[in-house]
Design an enzyme around this catalytic site. Structure first.
Site, PDB file in Angstrom:
ATOM      1  N   LYS A 190       0.902  -1.205  -0.069  1.00 16.09           N
ATOM      2  CA  LYS A 190       0.041  -0.014   0.024  1.00 16.09           C
ATOM      3  C   LYS A 190       0.951   1.164   0.019  1.00 16.09           C
ATOM      4  O   LYS A 190       1.248   1.603   0.726  1.00 16.09           O
ATOM      5  CB  LYS A 190      -0.893   0.121   1.039  1.00 16.09           C
ATOM      6  CG  LYS A 190      -2.071   1.145   1.030  1.00 16.09           C
ATOM      7  CD  LYS A 190      -2.828   1.788   2.276  1.00 16.09           C
ATOM      8  CE  LYS A 190      -2.052   3.025   2.549  1.00 16.09           C
ATOM      9  NZ  LYS A 190      -2.069   4.090   1.909  1.00 16.09           N
ATOM     10  N   GLY A 243       6.829   4.917   7.983  1.00 15.90           N
ATOM     11  CA  GLY A 243       6.095   6.206   8.326  1.00 15.90           C
ATOM     12  C   GLY A 243       6.337   6.762   9.711  1.00 15.90           C
ATOM     13  O   GLY A 243       7.387   6.398  10.260  1.00 15.90           O
ATOM     14  N   GLU A 246       3.498   8.073  15.008  1.00 18.14           N
ATOM     15  CA  GLU A 246       2.112   7.769  15.496  1.00 18.14           C
ATOM     16  C   GLU A 246       1.048   6.855  14.756  1.00 18.14           C
ATOM     17  O   GLU A 246       0.375   6.067  15.513  1.00 18.14           O
ATOM     18  CB  GLU A 246       1.425   9.304  15.212  1.00 18.14           C
ATOM     19  CG  GLU A 246       1.907  10.373  15.728  1.00 18.14           C
ATOM     20  CD  GLU A 246       3.388  10.899  15.542  1.00 18.14           C
ATOM     21  OE1 GLU A 246       3.762  10.694  14.278  1.00 18.14           O
ATOM     22  OE2 GLU A 246       4.212  11.521  16.342  1.00 18.14           O
ATOM     23  N   VAL A 247       1.422   6.756  13.541  1.00 14.13           N
ATOM     24  CA  VAL A 247       0.666   5.600  12.491  1.00 14.13           C
ATOM     25  C   VAL A 247       1.451   4.217  13.052  1.00 14.13           C
ATOM     26  O   VAL A 247       0.949   3.342  13.073  1.00 14.13           O
ATOM     27  CB  VAL A 247       0.757   5.981  11.069  1.00 14.13           C
ATOM     28  CG1 VAL A 247      -0.027   4.942  10.479  1.00 14.13           C
ATOM     29  CG2 VAL A 247      -0.049   7.344  11.038  1.00 14.13           C
ATOM     30  N   GLY A 248       2.804   4.249  13.227  1.00 12.27           N
ATOM     31  CA  GLY A 248       3.331   3.147  13.366  1.00 12.27           C
ATOM     32  C   GLY A 248       2.928   2.410  14.775  1.00 12.27           C
ATOM     33  O   GLY A 248       2.738   1.245  14.844  1.00 12.27           O
ATOM     34  N   GLU A 265       9.778   1.264  10.705  1.00 12.82           N
ATOM     35  CA  GLU A 265      10.580   1.955  10.334  1.00 12.82           C
ATOM     36  C   GLU A 265      10.061   3.395  10.349  1.00 12.82           C
ATOM     37  O   GLU A 265       9.229   3.864   9.479  1.00 12.82           O
ATOM     38  CB  GLU A 265      11.272   1.746   8.788  1.00 12.82           C
ATOM     39  CG  GLU A 265      11.405   0.227   8.406  1.00 12.82           C
ATOM     40  CD  GLU A 265      12.492  -0.203   9.313  1.00 12.82           C
ATOM     41  OE1 GLU A 265      13.421   0.500   9.637  1.00 12.82           O
ATOM     42  OE2 GLU A 265      12.458  -1.501   9.440  1.00 12.82           O
ATOM     43  N   CYS A 299      13.698  11.112   6.614  1.00 18.19           N
ATOM     44  CA  CYS A 299      13.636  10.501   7.996  1.00 18.19           C
ATOM     45  C   CYS A 299      14.965  10.665   8.716  1.00 18.19           C
ATOM     46  O   CYS A 299      14.972  10.890  10.037  1.00 18.19           O
ATOM     47  CB  CYS A 299      13.166   9.029   8.015  1.00 18.19           C
ATOM     48  SG  CYS A 299      14.210   8.099   6.938  1.00 18.19           S
ATOM     49  N   GLU A 398      10.066  16.162  14.887  1.00 17.79           N
ATOM     50  CA  GLU A 398      10.295  15.872  13.704  1.00 17.79           C
ATOM     51  C   GLU A 398       9.574  17.095  12.916  1.00 17.79           C
ATOM     52  O   GLU A 398       8.421  16.881  12.578  1.00 17.79           O
ATOM     53  CB  GLU A 398      10.139  14.410  13.152  1.00 17.79           C
ATOM     54  CG  GLU A 398      10.563  14.193  11.866  1.00 17.79           C
ATOM     55  CD  GLU A 398      10.215  12.723  11.306  1.00 17.79           C
ATOM     56  OE1 GLU A 398       9.261  12.356  11.805  1.00 17.79           O
ATOM     57  OE2 GLU A 398      11.085  12.289  10.626  1.00 17.79           O
TER      58      GLU A 398
END
Ligand code: NAD
Length: 495
Positions: A190, A243, A246-248, A265, A299, A398
């Site tokens: 995705k 990504g 937060e989404v991790g 990651e 990143c 970040e």
């Protein structure tokens, strides 16, 4: 895309975009969303529409995982040599179409074309690296155990899920799926909703060169719908997410719920520690190039520049000079050294950190801010340099833009403490002519990766990954990564 935009687009790129709405590729077939939904992807350099792409939901994702599961037995049963021929063919086909993919990537991600070409080559090289390695790994290993016949086997896991961010869409697909495919797994990819195009083009190439249907599936859609459904799918045997932290966390929790092994990651807030024995102008130039590469949306960038107090003022002035000379422009213009950020939200994020950092007392050594290019819309910002206390929000969080934060240090101990004063732990660099000191400092940094007299270095064979808020689960790009894509099984017979 506005027809009046004066672009020298390759005919293949024009044809690809003209097929909008672009379909996902599931089981080798162009596939609409079951509910017919689509979303638009934009050119960040103009803000104009590039193409519509299908927007998938949980039932669509389920079909893609089923397709990957169906393709798995035959793909994993191929002899390593047969699989290697197909993967090499894929790498060769991607390399031949590098100019096409680079244009698609540059248009979709806002990346200057030369950087996009480099990203495509990294994907090709990564496919070849893991493919060659997989040919030489013993899948059956005899164990010297007294009183028993014993051995271990390495088996491919099955269908593997991948979610990627928008900053290095094609390169990260290469880093992510190459070891999985070489080990005999099938994949469901995705891409980010801001940058779905190069992943779809990859699926087209795979189909054209005769990759078996269902081995590479590309599903498109938003994070909360397609992404969340993929992360939560119990049919996947391994998962990899690249990504934000937060989404991790959400993806890790969803995988944990299914007990699916998951690599994360995530983001970073790296430091460059610059000692007083460096070539000041050259080091400032190289860090300025690093922070403006892909508009700082990297990143592992050095976003905190910690500089010995004896050279601090000279370093600041050299850095300001270098950053003022960077040509910011449309990513498709060959003169541009830095393109736009990816979307309006990201532009607002960068500007917001400049504002909040200033409010918290940061000095603006180079103010940065929004940039309007005459005749273009798009999402442009100027490079910025800030300085002050490391407790400032702009030094802690970040930003993901062309913004570096400077602070002076007195001695080695203080430099290490300052570099490590972060919740992240992805990548740092140390700059010094004294290689013994540089190695010592590099080893004391609490992060997955330390570089010496360089920043952003990724030779194949060197593991790359993060600790703490920057990642978990093993990283990418090294021999260990290939082994992560085999499950281990022991077989024992007592004598
Ligand atoms: P993001 O976390 O917002 O999105 C990444 C992906 O997750 C996208 O495909 C998105 O659609 C998907 N997603 C969003 N919400 C989801 C949900 N609820 N469930 C499942 N999937 C969901 O990150 P981004 O803004 O695309 O990328 C920037 C971040 O990625 C930065 O933090 C950057 O440091 C990090 N990054 C890390 C690495 C690395 O190798 N460590 C590499 C590149 C980028």
């Amino acid at each position: 895309m506005n027809a009046s935009t004066p672009l020298n687009l390759l005919p293949e790129v024009v044809d690809f975009l003209a097929a909008s709405p672009l379909k996902a590729v599931v089981g080798g077939r162009d596939t609409d969303a079951l509910d017919g939904g689509t979303f638009a992807t934009l050119d960040p350099g103009t803000g104009e529409h590039l193409a519509h792409v299908v927007s998938m939901q949980a039932p669509d994702i389920d079909l893609a995982v089923q397709a990957a599961a169906k393709a798995f037995p035959a793909w994993s049963a191929l002899h390593a040599n047969e699989r290697a021929v197909l993967i090499h063919r894929l790498a060769d086909a991607i390399e031949r179409r590098k100019p096409i993919i680079a244009q698609i990537e540059a248009l979709d991600a806002g990346k200057v074309v030369s950087q996009a070409q480099n990203d495509v080559q990294v994907c090709v090289d990564t496919l070849r690296y893991f493919n060659n390695m997989a040919l030489h790994v013993q899948r059956r290993t005899a164990l010297p155990v007294s009183g028993h016949d014993a051995w271990t086997m390495r088996h491919a896991w099955g269908p593997c899920g991948f979610i990627f961010p928008w900053n290095f869409p094609f390169l990260l697909i290469g880093w992510g799926v190459s070891p999985a495919l070489a080990a005999g797994n099938t994949v469901v990819i995705k891409p980010a909703e801001d940058t779905p195009l190069s992943a779809l083009y990859l699926a087209h190439i795979a189909r054209e060169i005769g990759f078996p249907d269902g081995v590479i599936n590309v599903v498109t859609g938003t994070g909360p719908s397609a992404g969340a459904a993929l992360a939560a799918h119990p049919g996947l045997k391994r998962f990899s997410f690249t990504g934000s932290p937060e989404v991790g966390r959400l993806v890790g929790a969803a995988c944990g719920n299914n007990l699916t092994p998951c690599k994360l990651e995530l983001g970073g807030k790296g430091a460059a520690v610059v000692f007083d024995d460096v070539d000041v102008e050259e080091t400032a130039r190289r860090l300025a190039v690093a922070i403006t590469t892909h508009a700082g949306q990297v990143c592992c960038d050095a976003t905190r520049w910690l500089v010995h107090e004896r050279i601090y003022d000279r370093f600041v002035s050299a850095s300001v000079t270098c950053l003022e000379q960077i040509t910011v422009g449309y990513q498709m213009d060959s003169a541009s050294q830095m393109g736009p950020v990816v979307n309006a939200k990201q532009k607002a994020r960068v500007l917001g950190y400049l504002e909040r950092g200033r409010e918290e007392g940061a000095r603006m050594l180079l103010p940065g801010g929004a940039l309007d290019l005459p005749g273009r819309g798009g999402f442009y910002v100027k490079p910025a340099l800030m300085a002050g206390s490391l407790s400032n929000i702009a030094a802690r969080e970040e930003i993901f833009g062309p913004v570096a934060y400077l602070a002076p240090f007195k001695d080695e101990r203080q430099a290490v403490d300052m570099a490590n004063a972060t919740d992240y732990g992805l990548a740092n660099s140390v700059w010094s002519a004294d290689l013994k000191r540089a190695s010592r400092v590099a080893e004391c940094m609490v992060a997955g990766n330390s570089w010496i007299n360089a920043h952003n270095v990724f030779p194949h064979g060197v593991p790359y990954g993060g600790v703490n808020r920057s990642g978990a689960g093993g990283g990418v790009n090294s021999p260990e990564t290939l082994f992560d894509y085999w499950r281990s099984q022991s077989v024992v017979r007592p004598h």
